[in-house]
Motif scaffolding. Structure first.
Motif, PDB file in Angstrom:
ATOM      1  N   GLN A 232      30.140  27.505  84.567  1.00  0.00           N
ATOM      2  CA  GLN A 232      31.311  27.508  85.446  1.00  0.00           C
ATOM      3  C   GLN A 232      31.977  26.135  85.462  1.00  0.00           C
ATOM      4  O   GLN A 232      33.202  26.022  85.338  1.00  0.00           O
ATOM      5  N   THR A 233      31.164  25.092  85.608  1.00  0.00           N
ATOM      6  CA  THR A 233      31.723  23.740  85.639  1.00  0.00           C
ATOM      7  C   THR A 233      32.368  23.385  84.299  1.00  0.00           C
ATOM      8  O   THR A 233      33.464  22.815  84.251  1.00  0.00           O
ATOM      9  N   GLY A 234      31.685  23.714  83.196  1.00  0.00           N
ATOM     10  CA  GLY A 234      32.255  23.434  81.879  1.00  0.00           C
ATOM     11  C   GLY A 234      33.542  24.195  81.654  1.00  0.00           C
ATOM     12  O   GLY A 234      34.521  23.644  81.105  1.00  0.00           O
ATOM     13  N   ALA A 235      33.586  25.459  82.075  1.00  0.00           N
ATOM     14  CA  ALA A 235      34.814  26.244  81.936  1.00  0.00           C
ATOM     15  C   ALA A 235      35.938  25.626  82.757  1.00  0.00           C
ATOM     16  O   ALA A 235      37.107  25.624  82.339  1.00  0.00           O
ATOM     17  N   GLY A 236      35.591  25.084  83.932  1.00  0.00           N
ATOM     18  CA  GLY A 236      36.604  24.414  84.742  1.00  0.00           C
ATOM     19  C   GLY A 236      37.174  23.192  84.047  1.00  0.00           C
ATOM     20  O   GLY A 236      38.391  22.961  84.052  1.00  0.00           O
ATOM     21  N   ARG A 237      36.304  22.405  83.436  1.00  0.00           N
ATOM     22  CA  ARG A 237      36.776  21.220  82.707  1.00  0.00           C
ATOM     23  C   ARG A 237      37.685  21.638  81.542  1.00  0.00           C
ATOM     24  O   ARG A 237      38.729  21.009  81.289  1.00  0.00           O
ATOM     25  N   ALA A 238      37.272  22.666  80.807  1.00  0.00           N
ATOM     26  CA  ALA A 238      38.063  23.113  79.658  1.00  0.00           C
ATOM     27  C   ALA A 238      39.410  23.661  80.110  1.00  0.00           C
ATOM     28  O   ALA A 238      40.454  23.372  79.503  1.00  0.00           O
ATOM     29  N   ALA A 239      39.426  24.453  81.191  1.00  0.00           N
ATOM     30  CA  ALA A 239      40.683  24.999  81.701  1.00  0.00           C
ATOM     31  C   ALA A 239      41.611  23.884  82.171  1.00  0.00           C
ATOM     32  O   ALA A 239      42.831  23.940  81.960  1.00  0.00           O
ATOM     33  N   ALA A 246      44.885  26.706  87.821  1.00  0.00           N
ATOM     34  CA  ALA A 246      44.347  27.747  88.702  1.00  0.00           C
ATOM     35  C   ALA A 246      42.953  28.159  88.245  1.00  0.00           C
ATOM     36  O   ALA A 246      42.022  28.291  89.057  1.00  0.00           O
ATOM     37  N   ALA A 247      42.794  28.349  86.939  1.00  0.00           N
ATOM     38  CA  ALA A 247      41.466  28.699  86.412  1.00  0.00           C
ATOM     39  C   ALA A 247      40.500  27.540  86.592  1.00  0.00           C
ATOM     40  O   ALA A 247      39.321  27.743  86.895  1.00  0.00           O
ATOM     41  N   ALA A 248      41.004  26.311  86.428  1.00  0.00           N
ATOM     42  CA  ALA A 248      40.138  25.143  86.607  1.00  0.00           C
ATOM     43  C   ALA A 248      39.612  25.089  88.030  1.00  0.00           C
ATOM     44  O   ALA A 248      38.407  24.898  88.257  1.00  0.00           O
ATOM     45  N   ARG A 249      40.510  25.272  89.008  1.00  0.00           N
ATOM     46  CA  ARG A 249      40.080  25.249  90.411  1.00  0.00           C
ATOM     47  C   ARG A 249      39.065  26.356  90.683  1.00  0.00           C
ATOM     48  O   ARG A 249      38.060  26.130  91.364  1.00  0.00           O
ATOM     49  N   GLY A 255      31.255  26.648  90.333  1.00  0.00           N
ATOM     50  CA  GLY A 255      30.132  25.901  89.769  1.00  0.00           C
ATOM     51  C   GLY A 255      29.242  25.294  90.826  1.00  0.00           C
ATOM     52  O   GLY A 255      28.049  25.071  90.592  1.00  0.00           O
ATOM     53  N   GLY A 256      29.807  25.020  91.984  1.00  0.00           N
ATOM     54  CA  GLY A 256      29.012  24.496  93.091  1.00  0.00           C
ATOM     55  C   GLY A 256      28.537  23.067  92.915  1.00  0.00           C
ATOM     56  O   GLY A 256      27.713  22.582  93.687  1.00  0.00           O
ATOM     57  N   VAL A 262      33.321  15.975  89.330  1.00  0.00           N
ATOM     58  CA  VAL A 262      33.686  17.385  89.440  1.00  0.00           C
ATOM     59  C   VAL A 262      34.504  17.620  90.707  1.00  0.00           C
ATOM     60  O   VAL A 262      35.529  18.314  90.681  1.00  0.00           O
ATOM     61  N   ALA A 263      34.067  17.041  91.825  1.00  0.00           N
ATOM     62  CA  ALA A 263      34.818  17.183  93.072  1.00  0.00           C
ATOM     63  C   ALA A 263      36.221  16.593  92.935  1.00  0.00           C
ATOM     64  O   ALA A 263      37.207  17.159  93.438  1.00  0.00           O
ATOM     65  N   ASP A 264      36.317  15.468  92.220  1.00  0.00           N
ATOM     66  CA  ASP A 264      37.618  14.827  92.021  1.00  0.00           C
ATOM     67  C   ASP A 264      38.519  15.709  91.156  1.00  0.00           C
ATOM     68  O   ASP A 264      39.710  15.868  91.463  1.00  0.00           O
ATOM     69  N   MET A 265      37.976  16.284  90.093  1.00  0.00           N
ATOM     70  CA  MET A 265      38.782  17.150  89.234  1.00  0.00           C
ATOM     71  C   MET A 265      39.243  18.391  89.992  1.00  0.00           C
ATOM     72  O   MET A 265      40.378  18.857  89.823  1.00  0.00           O
ATOM     73  N   ARG A 266      38.372  18.931  90.833  1.00  0.00           N
ATOM     74  CA  ARG A 266      38.735  20.103  91.633  1.00  0.00           C
ATOM     75  C   ARG A 266      39.884  19.761  92.589  1.00  0.00           C
ATOM     76  O   ARG A 266      40.854  20.521  92.721  1.00  0.00           O
TER      77      ARG A 266
END
Length: 381
Positions: A232-239, A246-249, A255-256, A262-266
């Motif tokens: 989930q986290t990797g997919a968020g980074r890729a998106a 929207a997919a990244a968020r 990913g939790g 990760v929190a900063d990217m979100r």
């Protein structure tokens, strides 16, 4: 009677032949016995040398593990001299030479071994490591490639896959991203079903600059295991890298992970979704409202920076003037025109990107506009 005495009797001849045969058999037996004794002695000496070589080899490995490199070179050199048929002794000796800061000798030792074993993967890997240590990138890549194309036993195919992963990492580290992606495509075709190797391949696709393929691999893992946090986290980074915020968020939230990056990217993905005037399914009024808010925000940030850091004047003066002009009420009507609207978005994004480090850490909205500028680079003029 006289005539018959000139020739030996048949009995005498038979005794003579019999005696010669016995002598011949005795000589043959002695020769065989001598051969057996000699061979036994040679075998014993050979086994003794092999045993001594194993002892020195073990000592050399122990020295390597304990960081005593010079002692390792000496011990492994003795093992290699005592038993030149053992490939592992040559390989270990070459690696010890490289560790001792003598890569030229290491290369020569391994090249000598390669002359008789050109397709041996271990020899080519050893040479690749030596060349990599010397920063001879083309040669290192060539030997990595030779190792991958070498003669691998069936039970070592997983080791071959891991070697390809190492080569991909080396290519990425040396900015050879196209070649890294080519190797990753070969790796992807040979991935096992376990999530670990697939996650590793996805991560490498992302590092090599192909977030699209990375996202596909991550989502393949999620099809089998929707709760996989790493996927989930990797997919968020890729998106995020693809500009699908929207997919990244969504993926980053699932990913939790509470890791700071990760929190900063979100948070940054959320900010982009909040301020981007070019998001899909927005009304014209909302697009213009977002642009006006961006102009006002960046105008304030630039003005504050110029007041605090006068030396930024040369880089920000033009942006400051453009933002002030766009912030006038009379200018708002011009953004109803699509071309003027896109020019306004590009102006705000350029101003955000132009802020120097001396202005201090940018706030989340300014960073969001920087991301918008990069993500929409092909759309904005």
């Amino acid at each position: 009677m006289v005539e018959s005495s000139r020739y030996p009797s048949s009995f005498t001849l038979s005794r003579f032949v019999h005696r010669e045969i016995i002598v011949l058999l005795i000589l043959c037996g002695a020769a065989i016995a001598g051969f057996i004794v000699t061979k036994a002695s040679a075998d014993a000496a050979h086994h003794l040398r092999e045993g001594d070589a194993r002892t020195w080899y073990g000592r050399g490995l122990a020295h390597m593990e304990q960081g005593r490199i010079e002692q390792a070179v000496e011990a492994l050199g003795r093992a290699r001299a005592l038993d030149r048929d053992k490939q592992e002794y040559h390989l270990a000796f070459g690696r010890a030479l490289a560790a001792a800061g003598n890569p030229t000798a290491a290369r020569q030792a391994l090249l000598t071994l390669r002359e008789t074993r050109p397709e041996d993967p271990d020899v080519n890997v050893g040479l690749a490591e030596v060349e990599a240590g010397l920063s001879n990138v083309p040669e290192a890549v060539r030997f990595y490639q030779s190792a991958l194309h070498g003669a691998w036993e069936p039970e070592r195919l997983d080791e071959r896959r891991r070697l390809r992963v190492r080569m991909v990492g080396y290519l990425i580290a040396n900015d050879m991203h196209s070649r890294a992606i080519s190797q990753l495509l070969l790796l992807e075709a040979d991935l096992p079903a376990e999530p670990g190797p697939r996650l590793e391949a996805a991560r490498l696709f992302l590092e090599a600059g192909d977030p699209g393929r990375a996202l596909n691999v991550y989502r393949g893992v999620l099809e089998d295991d929707p709760q996989n946090a790493a996927a989930q986290t990797g997919a968020g980074r890729a998106a995020f890298a693809l500009g699908d915020f929207a997919a990244a968020r969504r993926h980053l939230g699932r990913g939790g992970s509470e890791a700071p990056d990760v929190a900063d990217m979100r948070a940054l993905a959320q900010a982009v979704l909040r301020v981007d005037p070019l998001q899909l399914r927005l009304s014209g009024a909302e697009r213009r409202r977002r642009l006006a808010a961006g102009i006002a925000h960046l105008s304030g940030v630039v003005t504050a920076c110029l007041a605090r850091v006068p030396q930024a004047q040369s880089g920000l003066a033009d942006h400051d003037a453009a933002l002030r002009a766009a912030a006038r009420p009379s200018a708002a009507r011009t953004f109803a025109d699509p071309e003027a609207f896109e020019s306004g978005v590009a102006m705000v994004a350029r101003a955000a990107a132009a802020l120097p480090d001396a202005c201090g850490p940018p706030d989340i909205t300014t960073r969001a506009w920087r991301v918008i500028g990069r993500a929409r680079a092909g759309q904005l003029r």
